[in-house]
Design an enzyme around this catalytic site. Sequence first.
Site, short mmCIF file in Angstrom:
data_model
loop_
_atom_site.label_atom_id
_atom_site.label_comp_id
_atom_site.label_asym_id
_atom_site.label_seq_id
_atom_site.Cartn_x
_atom_site.Cartn_y
_atom_site.Cartn_z
N ALA A 250 0.76 -1.35 0.19
CA ALA A 250 0.48 -0.44 0.21
C ALA A 250 0.60 1.22 0.12
CB ALA A 250 -1.24 -0.07 0.95
N ALA A 251 2.17 1.42 -0.16
CA ALA A 251 3.15 2.57 -0.21
C ALA A 251 1.79 3.05 -1.43
CB ALA A 251 4.55 1.64 -0.16
N GLY A 252 2.19 2.95 -2.64
CA GLY A 252 1.25 3.15 -4.11
C GLY A 252 0.72 3.71 -3.42
N ASP A 253 -0.16 3.31 -2.81
CA ASP A 253 -1.87 3.90 -2.60
C ASP A 253 -1.80 4.74 -1.80
OD1 ASP A 253 -3.02 1.36 -3.61
OD2 ASP A 253 -2.93 0.48 -2.09
#
Length: 309
Positions: A250-253
Amino acid sequence: MSQRIAVVGSSNVDLIMKMDRLPKVGESVSDAEFRQTFGGKGANQAYAAALAGGEVTFVSCVGDDSYGAQVIENMRGCGANVEHVYTEPGVATGTALIMIGEAGRNYISVAPGANYKLLPAHVARAGAAIDAADMLVLQYEVPVATVTAAAERASALGKSVMLNLAPPRPITDALLRHVTYFVVNETEAAFACGIEVNSDANVRRAADALRAKGAANVIITLGEQGAFAAGADGAAYAPSFKVEAIDSTAAGDTFCGAFAVGLLEGRAPMDAARFANAAAALSVTRIGAQISIPTRAEIDTFMRARERP
Ligand code: RIB
């Protein structure tokens, strides 16, 4: 300017196994730590935008199983409007199996369940909320027809449309022409334009190629190398923040949700990307998707501490 954001996308329950190292094919790794948490790229981005200070409406589908109600309740907890999270009968809520190993690297496998029941008809039902938003945020974990219907609707009204091509699937130039901010990581960029993103020259070539296909601004997230933002006003890198990563889920999210808020606060893409890099950096220091996403106060404190001369 107000920060009203409509997010149309997926909701999942994440079943996480955290272990010292990822198994090889056919190998069993024992002594994992198990957690059940909330995820889904759409839900994560909605959550990140809400915690960063956005006024978020989330449009999604869950199943009529026990997970569905939990997903809605959890999303309500971050302050997002969940009026347009629809419960589909006879289908399971989206589920992701996530294995986290060394240095925060992961394997993710998703059973879409109710996410594939989110249809253009739902976009129409949520139309007033989408029309009232300043920005529409989309990912690719729901049917492409749904993403397209939402993008066409918002761009016809002159709204900003952010699309994160995750997971990577084919995209038409026609859809890209509705996209104001196209956010991709190295893999997704290469998938969308055929250029391996493995050098500065290729980062720039990939961004140019994706802009030539129709996206007004292209943001390529590069992990520890930060993010590259290219648009009509020029192109530049937004540096990352060094942290000890334990889980990149979820880093990209988190980046996308915070980036949307940063833009709506009037920051230039490069500054919004720096703000989003800070949010993403904090998220990788914690395990899980939504439970790893920082609040606005945490982002501001972190940036102040890191940018002090
Ligand atoms: O981007 C991370 C997300 O991908 C996880 O939360 C999982 O649900 C999958 O959708």
